[in-house]
Design a protein around this motif. Structure first.
Motif, PDB file in Angstrom:
ATOM      1  N   THR A 258      51.277   9.515  38.339  1.00 50.38           N
ATOM      2  CA  THR A 258      50.217  10.131  37.545  1.00 50.38           C
ATOM      3  C   THR A 258      50.669  10.321  36.107  1.00 50.38           C
ATOM      4  OG1 THR A 258      50.960  12.380  38.064  1.00 50.38           O
ATOM      5  CG2 THR A 258      49.304  11.427  39.529  1.00 50.38           C
TER       6      THR A 258
ATOM      7  N   THR B 203      47.523   7.027  38.187  1.00 50.97           N
ATOM      8  CA  THR B 203      46.263   7.760  38.096  1.00 50.97           C
ATOM      9  C   THR B 203      46.273   8.529  36.784  1.00 50.97           C
ATOM     10  OG1 THR B 203      46.004   7.982  40.490  1.00 50.97           O
ATOM     11  CG2 THR B 203      44.862   9.593  39.120  1.00 50.97           C
TER      12      THR B 203
ATOM     13  N   ILE C 298      45.040  11.432  34.434  1.00 48.27           N
ATOM     14  CA  ILE C 298      44.494  12.785  34.564  1.00 48.27           C
ATOM     15  C   ILE C 298      44.071  13.291  33.189  1.00 48.27           C
ATOM     16  CG2 ILE C 298      44.901  15.102  35.456  1.00 48.27           C
ATOM     17  CD1 ILE C 298      45.471  13.033  37.569  1.00 48.27           C
TER      18      ILE C 298
ATOM     19  N   ALA D 117      50.178  16.107  36.577  1.00 43.13           N
ATOM     20  CA  ALA D 117      50.752  15.006  35.803  1.00 43.13           C
ATOM     21  C   ALA D 117      52.264  14.930  35.965  1.00 43.13           C
ATOM     22  CB  ALA D 117      50.394  15.177  34.327  1.00 43.13           C
TER      23      ALA D 117
END
Length: 376
Positions: free
Chosen positions: A120, A150, A152, A229
């Motif tokens: 992330t 991913t 964020i 994160a």
């Protein structure tokens, strides 16, 4: 979907409804009582021994029926609106948040999202993004796309929404952490992109349906962005604002924090330059900073099915159990692992040192341990 047939799940939601019950006390109750239901059933004397639980909090147990009824309504409403509920003790709760003392006991999500992805990156910044800031945001996602993290952010104006757009354009999962309930997209102009995000990612909030939106919700939600994160990048920020709050929180959580340096004459670079000067953020020059600090490599993107759990004949049962948890998550924090396995930090440290010595795991800054994918 969520089900009220899981009794403790229902009690976890009910427990979260008790007024002025902060996240740390909620978690203490769960850890000491072994379940949320036990809080409502254990003798008063046993509960009074838990630090932080006083007469006022215990008095709320008399309203048990009321809280359970409200919890059922929350779960039913979530089911009707295709919302997932993530309780602290459930497997679908984000592992990255479990070790954080002020993480929300309950989360709500909508979309096709994993809250425990392998990688992330948080990207935040000013609501008044410049062309420079938008270009850098696009560059960050483009350079990181081969690692499939991913992304964020907070679905706000400026850098936040630009990060979500950039992630969608590169088919990266992206999660928008909201300061409102999931039926209240703010700003409303972002409803369209919020719908697009649900296809490969989605929306996340700590606020149940019907919660009144308050300005204080938005600084509060920043701790979720920071906690989710692995690395946080501040692209543009003035001297004060939500992006700097998020960076400060991420720094306190031992996350990797980076700031994009900017023009000394631009007020929207003052915050980033201050983070760098005060050594609360590294200088972001390219994705190499993130890749190196988190020890990412392309080979580690194999699916779990392609990876084989190693021979553990040299390990004792407890070391094997610890290794299994790291194998499942690929990266864990020591505090989370200690809570998950109910082990003292001192015991865990000795076992992790042996696993590292044998080449099964590797230690990283921030009290993190990663699975070594190439271990034979």
């Amino acid at each position: 979907m969520n089900s009220i047939q899981n009794k403790d799940y229902l009690y976890q939601v009910a427990l979260s409804l008790i007024p002025k019950l902060g996240p740390s006390i909620y978690k203490k109750i769960i850890l000491h009582c072994d379940s949320a239901e036990a809080f409502f059933n254990l003798p008063r004397g046993k509960l009074e021994r838990i630090q932080g639980i006083g007469p006022k909090l215990l008095a709320y147990r008399k309203q048990r029926t009321s809280y359970l009824t409200e919890a059922e309504k929350i779960i039913d409403a979530a089911n009707q609106h295709e919302i997932q509920i993530h309780c602290f003790m459930e497997d679908n709760y984000p592992g990255r948040l479990k070790a954080i003392p002020d993480s929300p006991p309950i989360l709500f999500s909508r979309g096709n999202l994993s809250l425990n992805p392998e990688r992330t990156v948080g990207i935040v910044g000013t609501r008044k993004a410049t062309k420079y800031g938008k270009n850098v945001t696009q560059q960050i996602t483009e350079e990181l796309s081969r690692f499939q993290p991913t992304i964020i952010s907070g679905l706000a104006y400026g850098i936040d929404v630009e990060a979500h757009r950039a992630a969608i354009a590169r088919n990266l999962p992206t999660i928008g952490v909201m300061g409102s309930d999931l039926n209240t997209i703010y700003p409303s102009i972002h409803k369209k992109i919020a719908e697009q995000m649900k296809e490969n990612g989605g929306l996340l909030t700590e606020y149940k349906l019907g919660t009144e939106m308050s300005p204080g919700n938005f600084p509060q939600r920043n701790r979720i962005i920071a906690g989710l994160a692995d690395a946080l990048v501040v692209v543009e920020a003035a001297k004060k604002g939500g992006a700097l709050i998020t960076a400060e929180i991420a720094y306190s959580y031992n996350r990797e924090v980076f700031a994009v340096p900017g023009n000394l004459q631009s007020k929207y670079s003052e915050g980033c330059n201050d983070l760098i000067r005060n050594m609360k953020a590294g200088i972001y020059m390219s994705s190499k900073e993130i890749v190196d600090s988190l020890s990412w490599n392309l080979n580690s993107g194999e699916s779990l099915a392609q990876q084989v759990f190693p021979d553990t004949s040299l390990l004792d049962p407890l070391e094997t159990k610890i290794l299994e948890r790291i194998f499942d998550k690929k990266e864990v924090e020591v505090n989370w692992l200690s809570h998950d396995l109910n082990l003292p930090i001192s015991t865990l440290a000795v076992k992790l040192l042996n696993l590292e010595f044998l080449g099964f795991v590797k230690a990283f800054p921030g009290k993190k341990y990663q699975w070594l994918h190439n271990k034979q």
